[in-house]
Design a protein around this motif. Structure first.
Motif, PDB file in Angstrom:
ATOM      1  N   LEU A 401       0.857  -1.192   0.000  1.00 23.77           N
ATOM      2  CA  LEU A 401       0.000   0.000   0.000  1.00 23.77           C
ATOM      3  C   LEU A 401       0.889   1.237   0.000  1.00 23.77           C
ATOM      4  CD1 LEU A 401      -2.593  -0.871   2.820  1.00 23.77           C
ATOM      5  CD2 LEU A 401      -2.932  -1.092   0.358  1.00 23.77           C
ATOM      6  N   ARG A 402       0.409   2.286  -0.648  1.00 23.33           N
ATOM      7  CA  ARG A 402       1.076   3.582  -0.565  1.00 23.33           C
ATOM      8  C   ARG A 402       0.016   4.581  -0.142  1.00 23.33           C
ATOM      9  NH1 ARG A 402       1.584   8.228  -3.720  1.00 23.33           N
ATOM     10  NH2 ARG A 402       3.634   9.233  -3.764  1.00 23.33           N
ATOM     11  N   LEU A 403       0.176   5.157   1.043  1.00 20.30           N
ATOM     12  CA  LEU A 403      -0.824   6.091   1.565  1.00 20.30           C
ATOM     13  C   LEU A 403      -0.217   7.482   1.700  1.00 20.30           C
ATOM     14  CD1 LEU A 403      -2.295   3.784   4.349  1.00 20.30           C
ATOM     15  CD2 LEU A 403      -3.288   4.255   2.110  1.00 20.30           C
ATOM     16  N   PRO A 404      -0.941   8.527   1.288  1.00 22.74           N
ATOM     17  CA  PRO A 404      -0.422   9.891   1.432  1.00 22.74           C
ATOM     18  C   PRO A 404      -0.370  10.288   2.904  1.00 22.74           C
ATOM     19  CG  PRO A 404      -2.695   9.925   0.653  1.00 22.74           C
ATOM     20  CD  PRO A 404      -2.286   8.489   0.675  1.00 22.74           C
ATOM     21  N   LEU A 405       0.591  11.133   3.235  1.00 20.83           N
ATOM     22  CA  LEU A 405       0.735  11.614   4.617  1.00 20.83           C
ATOM     23  C   LEU A 405       0.468  13.110   4.687  1.00 20.83           C
ATOM     24  CD1 LEU A 405       3.954   9.771   5.891  1.00 20.83           C
ATOM     25  CD2 LEU A 405       1.577   9.224   6.402  1.00 20.83           C
ATOM     26  N   SER A 406      -0.231  13.523   5.721  1.00 23.23           N
ATOM     27  CA  SER A 406      -0.456  14.944   5.955  1.00 23.23           C
ATOM     28  C   SER A 406       0.837  15.564   6.483  1.00 23.23           C
ATOM     29  CB  SER A 406      -1.568  15.127   6.981  1.00 23.23           C
ATOM     30  OG  SER A 406      -1.139  14.603   8.239  1.00 23.23           O
ATOM     31  N   ALA A 407       0.888  16.880   6.494  1.00 21.73           N
ATOM     32  CA  ALA A 407       2.072  17.573   7.012  1.00 21.73           C
ATOM     33  C   ALA A 407       2.305  17.211   8.476  1.00 21.73           C
ATOM     34  CB  ALA A 407       1.890  19.077   6.854  1.00 21.73           C
ATOM     35  N   ALA A 408       1.203  17.054   9.230  1.00 22.86           N
ATOM     36  CA  ALA A 408       1.325  16.706  10.647  1.00 22.86           C
ATOM     37  C   ALA A 408       1.915  15.308  10.816  1.00 22.86           C
ATOM     38  CB  ALA A 408      -0.040  16.785  11.323  1.00 22.86           C
ATOM     39  N   ALA A 409       1.409  14.365  10.013  1.00 23.67           N
ATOM     40  CA  ALA A 409       1.901  12.986  10.117  1.00 23.67           C
ATOM     41  C   ALA A 409       3.368  12.896   9.713  1.00 23.67           C
ATOM     42  CB  ALA A 409       1.055  12.075   9.236  1.00 23.67           C
ATOM     43  N   LEU A 410       3.780  13.718   8.736  1.00 22.39           N
ATOM     44  CA  LEU A 410       5.186  13.715   8.303  1.00 22.39           C
ATOM     45  C   LEU A 410       6.123  14.149   9.419  1.00 22.39           C
ATOM     46  CD1 LEU A 410       5.102  15.152   4.661  1.00 22.39           C
ATOM     47  CD2 LEU A 410       6.055  12.947   5.351  1.00 22.39           C
ATOM     48  N   GLN A 411       5.625  14.983  10.323  1.00 23.60           N
ATOM     49  CA  GLN A 411       6.455  15.498  11.417  1.00 23.60           C
ATOM     50  C   GLN A 411       6.623  14.477  12.541  1.00 23.60           C
ATOM     51  OE1 GLN A 411       8.069  18.463  11.270  1.00 23.60           O
ATOM     52  NE2 GLN A 411       7.230  18.540   9.198  1.00 23.60           N
ATOM     53  N   GLU A 412       5.763  13.452  12.546  1.00 21.77           N
ATOM     54  CA  GLU A 412       5.796  12.522  13.681  1.00 21.77           C
ATOM     55  C   GLU A 412       7.009  11.608  13.620  1.00 21.77           C
ATOM     56  OE1 GLU A 412       3.374   8.932  15.872  1.00 21.77           O
ATOM     57  OE2 GLU A 412       2.613   9.750  14.009  1.00 21.77           O
ATOM     58  N   ALA A 413       7.777  11.588  14.680  1.00 23.71           N
ATOM     59  CA  ALA A 413       8.918  10.670  14.769  1.00 23.71           C
ATOM     60  C   ALA A 413       8.383   9.285  15.117  1.00 23.71           C
ATOM     61  CB  ALA A 413       9.891  11.150  15.838  1.00 23.71           C
ATOM     62  N   GLY A 414       8.925   8.268  14.474  1.00 24.68           N
ATOM     63  CA  GLY A 414       8.561   6.896  14.820  1.00 24.68           C
ATOM     64  C   GLY A 414       7.224   6.425  14.287  1.00 24.68           C
ATOM     65  N   LEU A 415       6.684   7.118  13.245  1.00 21.53           N
ATOM     66  CA  LEU A 415       5.391   6.703  12.687  1.00 21.53           C
ATOM     67  C   LEU A 415       5.475   5.291  12.094  1.00 21.53           C
ATOM     68  CD1 LEU A 415       2.453   7.226  11.801  1.00 21.53           C
ATOM     69  CD2 LEU A 415       3.341   8.340   9.745  1.00 21.53           C
ATOM     70  N   ALA A 416       6.551   5.034  11.331  1.00 20.99           N
ATOM     71  CA  ALA A 416       6.700   3.708  10.700  1.00 20.99           C
ATOM     72  C   ALA A 416       6.748   2.616  11.758  1.00 20.99           C
ATOM     73  CB  ALA A 416       7.961   3.679   9.833  1.00 20.99           C
ATOM     74  N   GLU A 417       7.511   2.852  12.833  1.00 19.54           N
ATOM     75  CA  GLU A 417       7.634   1.846  13.896  1.00 19.54           C
ATOM     76  C   GLU A 417       6.283   1.613  14.572  1.00 19.54           C
ATOM     77  OE1 GLU A 417       9.605   4.402  13.452  1.00 19.54           O
ATOM     78  OE2 GLU A 417      11.561   3.486  12.990  1.00 19.54           O
TER      79      GLU A 417
END
Length: 462
Positions: A401-417
């Protein structure tokens, strides 16, 4: 304007998938149509030897292998269409060169030039530019089917065209199809806003080194190399065996290939369904490679009558079609998140390299050790592959899957984990340059709605 979340492909997406599938089909038709005829008709060319016939059969794979990835990367920089147009013109020029050749060396030069029109990566990238995320797999499946269909058509049409117009007529037909491809891209395929950054459909520099050292991906790359080496070498020996040992005139070979491909296509379907549903694709792969090995031994020991050769060819194409269909699917499963495009680029390069090696090796073996030498050599290649394939792990049954990220989500550290802790998520990687996240998921375990909600609610962290 179409609904970005619509479950149906829009008119422009359908035109893009259909048009680019036709371009692929015409080009592959031109590549494959010479396979069933060059070994029998090519010996009439000035200076022909079995080794040079083999080189002519595999020559396109050399330039195709080396230019595949660079042309894809070039299309990221200068645009898809200029690369596709240039590639089709080069392919047509190679076909014209081969059509006007009166010696085997002229045909070899034409085949090398044909291969230099390496547009596969650029076509797939343009398809990604023109389709939405939820329809991309469907659109790529259309192209996959067009390649399979073009191979089947080529096996039948190649002998019929050559019987009617000779080798020059065959190569002129391939030049015409390449030029028709240009017309299709210009007139049918919609315009795109520009190259889309998408790691799943193109080669990514960041993913190249991890792909080249991934053990299971390398096993699959070796597999497609061997499969196409065996195919090319077999197409030096099989047409000659049908004439010499089966007593079948070269003008009549088309019905053998038509029978083999039809039975082979329908014969492989139950095995694909079983492997996917029962999650036993490794066992299906090992079984198909074993059958390929047994086919080559059968040709070697028992291929002395037309009945035996036809039976062997039918079983050979069942195993070949099964492997040809399942290997790309295994690459998609095994590739890390965000690495599928790169993995497929390396896989395609391996495939074309295998075609070159198979043609050259098959011609050399036939010249020095006759038909039995070619079949024995192919059996040895299949045995090597079986040895490598046995050690691979059962692939993960995941979807990308490829999902777009909002600007807020891009700033989050450790989102992938954090996402990897979600049941059903096997792998995740954030691509900040694309404002997207690539995720590998097991659809039987994952609740996609919950996953998307989790990403949308990702808090910005300082």
């Amino acid at each position: 304007m179409h609904d970005p979340h619509s479950e149906r492909m829009s008119g422009s997406e359908t035109r893009a998938a259909g048009g680019l599938a036709l371009v692929f089909a015409f080009r592959m038709l031109g590549m494959f149509m010479v396979l069933p005829v060059l070994a029998t008709y090519g010996m009439e060319l000035q200076g022909s030897t079995p080794a040079l016939i083999g080189l002519a059969i595999g020559a396109y794979g050399l330039t195709q292998a080396f230019l595949q990835i660079p042309f894809g990367m070039l299309s990221d920089r200068i645009g898809r269409r200029p690369v596709i147009y240039a590639g089709l013109v080069i392919f047509a020029a190679g076909s014209l060169l081969a059509a006007n050749a009166d010696s085997i060396w002229g045909v070899i030069a034409g085949r090398v030039l044909q291969g230099a029109g390496a547009i596969s990566a650029a076509v797939m990238a343009l398809l990604s530019d023109l389709t939405r995320e939820q329809h991309r797999t469907k659109a790529m499946a259309v192209i996959g089917m067009s390649i399979g269909l073009s191979f089947a058509v080529a096996m039948v049409v190649g002998p019929l065209l050559t019987r009617a117009f000779g080798l020059p007529g065959l190569f002129l037909a391939t030049a015409a199809m390449a030029l028709l491809g240009i017309v299709i891209v210009a007139g049918l395929v919609p315009s795109s806003a520009g190259p889309l950054q998408h790691r799943e459909s193109g080669v990514s520099k960041q993913a190249l080194w991890p792909t080249l050292k991934h053990a299971d991906l390398l096993r699959l790359d070796f597999g497609i190399l061997v499969l196409h080496a065996i195919l090319m070498a077999s197409f030096i020996a099989l047409p000659l065996a049908l004439v010499e040992q089966g007593g079948l005139a070269k003008e009549e070979h088309w019905w053998v290939y038509l029978t083999a491909l039809l039975v082979g296509f329908f014969g492989m379907v139950p095995f694909i369904i079983y492997g996917e549903k029962k999650r036993r694709m490794k066992h299906v792969l090992l079984g198909a490679v074993s059958v390929l090995l047994l086919c080559e031994l059968f040709f070697w020991w028992f291929g002395t009558s037309l009945r035996a050769l036809v039976l062997g060819t039918v079983v050979f194409f069942t195993a070949f079609n099964l492997l040809e269909a399942s290997l790309p699917s295994l690459i998609s499963k095994v590739a890390p998140a965000g690495g599928k495009g790169t993995a497929m680029g390396v896989y395609s390069t391996s495939q074309f390299l295998g075609a070159a090696i198979g043609g050259i090796l098959g011609g050399w073996l036939y010249q020095h050790y006759s038909l039995s030498g070619v079949f024995a050599g192919c059996a040895l290649l299949a045995l090597f592959w079986l040895g490598f394939a046995v050690t691979m792990r059962e692939p993960p049954y995941v979807t990308s899957l490829r999902l777009p990220l909002s600007a807020a989500a891009l700033q989050e550290a450790g989102l992938a984990e954090r996402l990897q802790a979600v049941p059903g998520v096997a792998d995740a990687v954030v691509a900040r340059d694309e404002a997207a996240i690539y995720i590998k998921v097991d659809t039987q375990q994952l609740d996609r709605t919950s996953l998307e909600r989790l990403i949308e609610q990702a808090p910005a962290t300082c």
